[in-house]
Design an enzyme around this catalytic site. Structure first.
Site, PDB file in Angstrom:
ATOM      1  N   GLU A 390       0.212  -1.533  -2.342  1.00 49.71           N
ATOM      2  CA  GLU A 390       0.471  -2.822  -2.996  1.00 49.71           C
ATOM      3  C   GLU A 390       0.600  -3.983  -2.007  1.00 49.71           C
ATOM      4  O   GLU A 390       1.320  -4.946  -2.272  1.00 49.71           O
ATOM      5  CB  GLU A 390       1.706  -2.745  -3.888  1.00 49.71           C
ATOM      6  N   GLU A 461      -1.425   3.851 -10.536  1.00 53.60           N
ATOM      7  CA  GLU A 461      -0.091   3.830 -11.153  1.00 53.60           C
ATOM      8  C   GLU A 461      -0.185   3.135 -12.496  1.00 53.60           C
ATOM      9  O   GLU A 461      -0.991   2.222 -12.687  1.00 53.60           O
ATOM     10  CB  GLU A 461       0.931   3.070 -10.289  1.00 53.60           C
TER      11      GLU A 461
END
Length: 803
Positions: A390, A461
């Site tokens: 991320e 995710e």
């Protein structure tokens, strides 16, 4: 090759001091420990993460045999969190800046006269370190300790330093095996020979599965030899049939064997393409979960058996075909087990959102090298994660990480987990954390709005923080978490250009104060921290056909719901249909909801009628009248005993036509919907597959409660160090249903050859809990006693020593 595990007889000191490195250290302030070890055992929740952040010390004496002198003595640490400086006889011999990859120290240059040599480790587990994953907030605790195995290998002056085996062409009878063998140094008159054998834990029923190949030896001309062999008739490694082979490489000098090394391999071909993921030429939809490597109390410090158990749970209890090792490389024991089970793995370098400076990036690039070289022989690994999870784009940095991964492993693709749409793509696969679904909107992002239209695409995710769910939340909350998984899995299954997805995440985990629920726990898992399943776990398990699955979303207690209106009952099953009985009266047979979840292999079954034919058979209504009255009942109870003006008008007309008063209709509603005061009610659910009942669940008022205690195994075996058994505890009623609001305390006592990990008294949460028992270094029997307010139970164990 001689490998000696050195997991016992270490001395630990919470504050490192220089005297630990000396020949005659004062050990009065130390604790004798066994590896894996955590620098600080922690509570289950509500603790400050600073408790494990320290500069601690470990010390061990190693006895060196006379015949070892003149050889290389390679001491390997599989995992030491997070900056490890190793001293040998007081001299700094090595420093390693990653808590998630292995490193090796050659003791030979630092030996002193005598057989006793001192190894000490200064271990810095502070989160202020200038290395990944540190530098900013992190959504997981990083713990500390020498938390994986330590072993010594005794090598001749010339030895095999590394083996890289690849299977680039497997879709023929003559499969290609490419092996790069790297030596530590060159020497005259060297020769390499190889053989290949079927790997098996037990003798197979079919002897033809046992295969053996000998290959012609080759002279060594370079430090790295590139060997190519054709292997006729080897079986393919796949998710259903994970055939493994042991490759043995022997180094000879002047005809005498001076070293040998083994790696376990599988013949398989993998590829992410725009239309999805291919395994051995077949399109396979990936379905899995993310996994942290942590446990209650001891953080990262668990030996082989619990590591393997997590892989078993992912494969068999959760029906996954894939796992992502978020957010760092994980135990070789875990990946080994994935190899054995056919569980596909996406592994990545350490990090969480933050990118540091020049030194930090150099360490991250080194992490790529260590990750790829240490894990590249595992057939289960299908993708290298070469970005910091991320993080924002950093073109120069990620060009280096991607290029290095490809240089070290020619045949695997790369990915990098991002939350950014339209991120710069140096990797082969656009791996995207998709948290768009919030319950009443689309399940997944339009992939063409997130990634280049021609790139392979994978959702790394989803869910997670969008809907934290505790095991003790109410039924409606637990059901909504499960349905969110259903919606995303269904959307991914129905997509022709999404390779698959890994949900966030397998189980709850400890986290920092900035995250979680304020108690240092992220309740994002489909299981709790002890790996007890929540309702959402059944969504995953029901997609597999390995065994019958029948999980009911409701306890069938009307008081659990607003206005006593249960609403629709969801059944997560892999059956063809579900039959519902009320006190042995068949209410109806219900089928998977293909309309709302038609892309899932096994959509949930929705039970939206708890009355069935009772109004026609017992009250004499026509089918049309019964259906109209059921609809009125549903709105009446949903609105707390009221009807909308339109529904009131319909009800008045209907009741007049049936010559029923409003009070009589309300009584019928209470009789067939509310069932207040009916203590004898029992609901039986039957899963039907191919016309046969494959599973049965009974729901009704709980008249008894008991503890169900299960151990993953009752024989502990010490081979390389201590062993651990996992204990699951569940409060259940007489029908085997979990009692989700049973939060009573339980106490543990151990005797004999076992000890306890964690506190001796805990409280159940959501009707379940767990604990762990460990062997104590001696053979014999042991007993775990579990007590609650109403009685006790005993679990017997046997400890065997094979080291």
């Amino acid at each position: 090759m001689q490998r000696i595990y050195l997991n016992d007889d270490w001395y630990f000191k919470a504050q490192f001091t220089e005297d630990l490195c000396g020949p005659e250290a004062d050990l009065s302030g130390t604790e004798k420990v066994r590896l894996p070890h955590t620098v600080r055992e922690t509570p289950f929740h509500y603790f400050d993460e600073s408790v494990y952040q320290m500069v601690s010390g470990y010390r061990r004496e190693i006895l060196i045999k006379d015949e070892w002198r003149g050889k290389h003595l390679l001491l390997t640490f599989e995992g030491a969190a997070h900056e490890a400086r190793v001293f040998v006889n007081g001299v700094s011999a090595a420093v390693h800046y990653c808590g998630y990859t292995a490193f090796t120290v050659d003791l030979a240059p630092y030996l002193v006269p005598g057989e006793k040599q001192v190894v000490a480790v200064r271990l810095d587990s502070r989160e202020s370190l200038d290395q990944p994953p540190f530098g900013h907030v992190i959504d997981y605790m990083t713990y500390g300790g020498i938390y994986r195995d330590v072993y010594l290998e005794v090598k001749n002056p010339c030895y095999i330093e590394d083996i890289y085996a690849a299977t680039p062409d497997v879709l023929r009878d003559d499969k290609t095996l490419k092996v790069d063998v790297t030596l530590n140094e060159m020497a005259p008159d060297l020769e390499l020979s190889m053989c290949l054998d079927t790997w098996t834990e037990t003798a197979p029923e079919d002897p033809s599965l046992l295969q053996h190949w000998d290959f012609e030896p080759e002279k060594v001309r370079f430090k790295t030899s590139c060997l190519t062999e054709e292997v006729n008739g080897a079986y393919l490694w796949s998710t259903d049939y994970p055939f493994l082979y042991v490759l043995t490489v022997t180094l000879k000098q002047a005809g005498q064997a001076v070293d040998s090394r083994q790696v376990r391999i599988g013949f398989r071909e993998i590829s992410f393409e725009k239309e999805g993921f291919y395994l051995n030429g077949d399109l396979l939809k990936l379905r899995g979960l993310n996994r942290h490597q942590s446990w209650p109390y001891v953080g990262y410090a668990m030996p082989k058996a619990p590591q393997q158990l997590d892989a078993d749970m992912l494969k068999y209890e959760l029906g996954c075909n894939m796992v992502r090792t978020s957010h760092y490389p994980q135990s070789q024991h875990f990946i080994d087990r994935c190899d054995e089970l056919g569980l596909l793995v996406f592994t990545e370098i350490p990090g969480w959102q933050h990118i540091g400076g020049t030194r930090w990036k150099k360490i991250a690039v080194r992490n790529v090298r260590e990750m790829v070289t240490q894990y590249r022989n595992h057939p289960s690994i299908i993708l290298w994660g070469v970005r910091i999870n991320e993080s924002v784009d950093d073109d120069a940095f990620y060009h280096k990480t991607n290029q290095l991964a490809h240089e070290l492993d020619y045949y695997r693709q790369t990915g990098g987990v991002r939350y950014l749409k339209g991120s710069h793509l140096y990797e082969d696969v656009y791996t995207f954390n998709d948290f768009i679904h919030s319950g009443h909107n689309r399940a997944v992002t339009d992939r063409d709005k997130a990634a280049p239209s021609d790139s392979p695409y994978f959702i790394s995710e989803f869910n997670g923080h969008m809907y934290p769910t505790k095991a003790f939340d109410d039924e409606a909350h637990r059901l909504e978490q499960a349905l969110r998984y259903c919606r995303v899995l269904d959307a991914v299954e129905g997509s022709e250009d999404i390779a698959g997805c890994t949900g966030w995440c397998m189980f709850d985990y400890n986290t920092h104060q900035d995250f979680g629920s304020g108690d240092r726990v992220c309740y994002h898992g489909v299981m709790d921290m002890f790996r007890n399943p929540k309702l959402a776990a059944a969504v995953y398990k029901s997609q597999s056909d390995a065994e019958p699955v029948l999980e009911i979303s409701s306890s069938m207690n009307i008081g659990e719901y607003a206005a006593s209106q249960m609403g629709d009952i969801y059944v997560f099953t892999n059956a063809d249909s579900v039959r519902l009985y009320k006190n042995d009266l068949l209410i109806g047979e219900f089928y998977p909801d293909e309309d709302r979840f038609g892309s899932m292999p096994h959509p949930p079954v929705i039970i939206d009628d708890l009355i069935g034919d009772q109004l026609t058979e017992k009250e004499g209504l026509s089918e049309d009248a019964a259906d109209r009255l059921k609809a009125l009942f549903k709105e009446y109870t949903a609105r707390g005993g009221e009807l909308s003006p339109v529904a009131m008008a319909r009800a008045a007309a209907f009741l007049k036509s049936r010559q029923l008063t409003f009070e009589e209709a309300a009584a019928l509603c209470n009789k067939y919907i509310s069932t207040w005061g009916d203590s004898a009610i029992s609901w039986r659910f039957e899963a039907v597959k191919d016309g046969q009942v494959t599973a049965v669940r009974v729901k009704g008022p709980a008249h008894e409660r008991m503890l169900r205690i299960t151990a993953d195994r009752q024989t502990l075996c010490e081979e390389t160090g201590y062993d651990v058994a996992t204990i699951h505890i569940e409060a259940i009623d007489e029908n085997g249903n979990r009692l989700p609001y049973y939060q009573e305390p339980v106490c543990f006592e151990t005797e004999g050859a076992i000890g306890l990990i964690g506190p001796a008294m805990i409280s159940l949460q959501g009707g379940c809990a767990g604990t762990y028992v460990r062997s104590l270094g001696r053979s014999g029997s042991g007993t775990l006693t579990v007590k609650d307010l109403y009685g006790e139970a005993k679990v017997a164990f046997t400890v065997e020593l094979k080291g």
